[in-house]
Design an enzyme around this catalytic site. Sequence first.
Site, PDB file in Angstrom:
ATOM      1  N   ASP A 273       0.954  -1.052  -0.003  1.00 30.94           N
ATOM      2  CA  ASP A 273      -0.133  -0.212   0.134  1.00 30.94           C
ATOM      3  C   ASP A 273       1.004   1.327  -0.165  1.00 30.94           C
ATOM      4  O   ASP A 273       1.998   1.319   0.507  1.00 30.94           O
ATOM      5  CB  ASP A 273      -1.035   0.147   0.885  1.00 30.94           C
ATOM      6  CG  ASP A 273      -1.665   1.223   1.359  1.00 30.94           C
ATOM      7  OD1 ASP A 273      -1.984   1.479   0.515  1.00 30.94           O
ATOM      8  OD2 ASP A 273      -1.019   1.954   2.412  1.00 30.94           O
TER       9      ASP A 273
ATOM     10  N   GLU B 206       0.969  -0.715  -4.957  1.00 33.28           N
ATOM     11  CA  GLU B 206       0.016   0.676  -5.143  1.00 33.28           C
ATOM     12  C   GLU B 206       1.397   1.531  -5.889  1.00 33.28           C
ATOM     13  O   GLU B 206       1.375   3.273  -4.939  1.00 33.28           O
ATOM     14  CB  GLU B 206      -0.807   0.797  -3.972  1.00 33.28           C
ATOM     15  CG  GLU B 206      -2.075   2.077  -5.162  1.00 33.28           C
ATOM     16  CD  GLU B 206      -2.294   2.554  -2.997  1.00 33.28           C
ATOM     17  OE1 GLU B 206      -3.518   2.597  -3.367  1.00 33.28           O
ATOM     18  OE2 GLU B 206      -1.863   2.202  -2.472  1.00 33.28           O
TER      19      GLU B 206
END
Length: 878
Positions: free
Chosen positions: A493, A548
């Site tokens: 993330d 990401e």
Amino acid sequence: MRAPARSVKGTSRDASTRPTLQGRTPSAPRRAVAAAAAAKSGKGAAGDAAPVGAAAAAAAASPVEVLRRENGALKQTVAEATGSIKELEKGLSDLKAPVPPRPAGAAAAALDPTKLQPEDFWSPAIEVPEGVEYVDEYGAITPVPDHDGTACFKWDDTLWAKAEHFKYRWNMFKNIRNAIDQNEGGIDKFTQGYKFYGFNRGEHEGKTGIWYREWAPAAKALALVGEFNAWEPKEGHWAAKNGFGVWELFLADGPDGTSAIPHKTKVKVRLETASGEWVERIPAWIKWATQEWNEIQFNGVYYEPAGKGAPGEVSPDKAYTFKYPRPPRPRALRIYECHVGMSSQEPKVNSYLEFKEEMLPRIRKLGYNAIQIMAIQEHAYYGSFGYHVTNFFAASSRCGTPDELKAMIDEAHRLGMVVLMDIVHSHASKNTNDGINMFDGTDSMYFHSGGRGNHWMWDSRLFNYGNWETLRFLLSNARWWMDEYKFDGYRFDGVTSMMYHHHGLSYAFTGNYEEYFGLNTDTDAVVYLMLVNNTLHDLFPNCITIGEDVSGMPAFCRPWQEGGVGFDYRLQMAIADKWIEVLKGASDHDWNMGNITHTMTNRRYAEACVGYAESHDQALVGDKTIAFWLMDKDMYDFMSAPGFGPSSPVVDRGIALHKMIRLLTMTLGGESYLNFMGNEFGHPEWIDFPRDDTYDPSTGAFVPGNGGSLEKCRRRWDLADADFLKYKFLAAFDRAMTHLDKAFGFVSAPHTWVSRKDEGDKVVVVERGDLVFVFNSHPTNSYTDYKIGCLLPGNHRLVLSSDEEVFGGFRNLSKDIDGDHVANGGNHDNRPNSFLVYAPSRTCSVYAPAEWADKDADRKPMGIPGLGVKELGPYYEY
């Protein structure tokens, strides 16, 4: 859009060396399934056609009558086979010969296809011998290649303009690897910090017991407290500090062999900070932390079951033993992004075991081969969606115990799914009571101090990736979840936030290489990402890592051995933004087909991406899902299936475009595909976690809460399962899409060609692998005898149409009534062959070489509703 224009070379390319279907025969597994299907359908194993008269009679009968006749024939075939087996067994017995045992489980069900569901054919469960434990086999850490970090330039020679930056970061990487080898015994040992820090069983002076160790360099004193000592440290509960800032103490077992700290009891660390303040903290390496129903704060928990369960056994008093091997790495990921806590139909926090029993079979039926689980690392604030981590080594206790999570992962492996974890190494919660912030009283223990260590928008702490113990902590954390829980990889993330000092905030990436390789770049963070990819891919050769990253940094998805960052995939985040932009537009007539397809294909050559139309981000409160953008309030009043209530042109349009958007994204958006749970059927409600009133940390604006309600923090599976609602149509189409990829492998096929993007007709024609896709998004125009180009000559047939009745369509275009489409030579749309199709308004259709089309496929035991693929297709992969 987010990568330099020149870097998209090859996104539309002709892979002339790719084998076509001509002359192919099914593989051995497919032949076995084909034989079973042939026995049922009245055809030979080689697919010989039934007599013309019988075919004509079947065609004249109703679908129900055809199915009734087929079931009758199948039962007769099974009865005859069973009788033959019994006769053979009797003969062997009379001869006093050994009778082989009959197959059990899935093998037994295969003898009786009437007991099988389609997923038993398409997603067969793994079977292993009873009592055998699964144990990982680790790969070796590879040496650092002897080059200067520019090996990745073979994919993009314009990167030579930034060669000095690549050489600089490669040199940093080599120096750290060398320092780890010289001072820590190698990266294999260095990344097993969890076997040294925190709580571990061991010996000291001939006694067995518990070692506790913690790095807290600024602390003046440190003691262990908990239920085991009534929260008051005794003489032997104070730790000693070494010259590296590491505190340690040993608690010997009792005379009867009992642990000094009982299993599942609460513990904390009491320490004196540099300023003289006494504070209590949860150990940084704690493996479980819980919050009592009547308490605000979390407590660390000593988790060490005394017994070991049999492989696959779930017991509250025994450690879980893994039974099933990791599945092979798929050629393409079909990812089902999910959140265990909010996966229940009821307004409650769902458990790992409930997810195992209720959700995994649903995901398997849909045809996904990977689950990506959010919010696993413990987070004190549920409403953070798991992104404000407090305890990095602890599985979220809201959903159950660590062993129950292991059982859930093991079951996913049994069903053939790889399990990815949404891991957060980009920042940490500021919570000092429950997390690692200010652990020893300083703000620089694991993080940058001052402003650089605080993310002003996320209200969280930022790691110092140049700190030695931070590297140990995070690299060990990445290994821990794969080592202990058997995760198969990660979605990292917030990687953009890590790689740039500006964190990507209020920054528009234009593709200029200066944006990626200059003073804006946090090279320490990039080198950390190289190290973590090095560690994971070496030790776990089938590991999958997804980053990401919204910036489009070049070489992000090239191996670390080449000087790349090392990720397997980048999330293709621009696509979801593009669909929102399109759906906010004034009119369907204004859709720019060229712009849409450009966004889909705008990715760097030789760097794989995961495409998605929407993820959890678009489902959160304050945003809208694609279904809600399309249908809005009409979803509350006009989602009744035909015959059950009123309809609405808004809903008809929404359902049609929802299917088209998802298939176009799956076809062009990347080398893998992602869907967030519930979005496959157009979940009508946003996600709103229970929350209190608060203030936006970046603006100071008041944000009203929802009174702690779980009403909108769940998934309404009853809507998708209801025969009287239209949600079932979207779910059915999603299932057909995923199984089409199982059969033809189009998502990862190297041959990709957009032959038409007509702005007037609003038509897009795409070749992916051996398939031809036709998308007509025009709001009113349908086209008869529409000429489309293609690569392969010969006969093509329709295998998937969004206009099928089972998908909520109008059957203007259906595999049941559509005929042959013979592709002839002659240049059309710069393609060597072409054929004519019917393209109704707001539909998408898929054509395959005729030898792998079967309009009756979904009437057979293995059939997926609406999908006309023969057997399991030519390139079937689980």
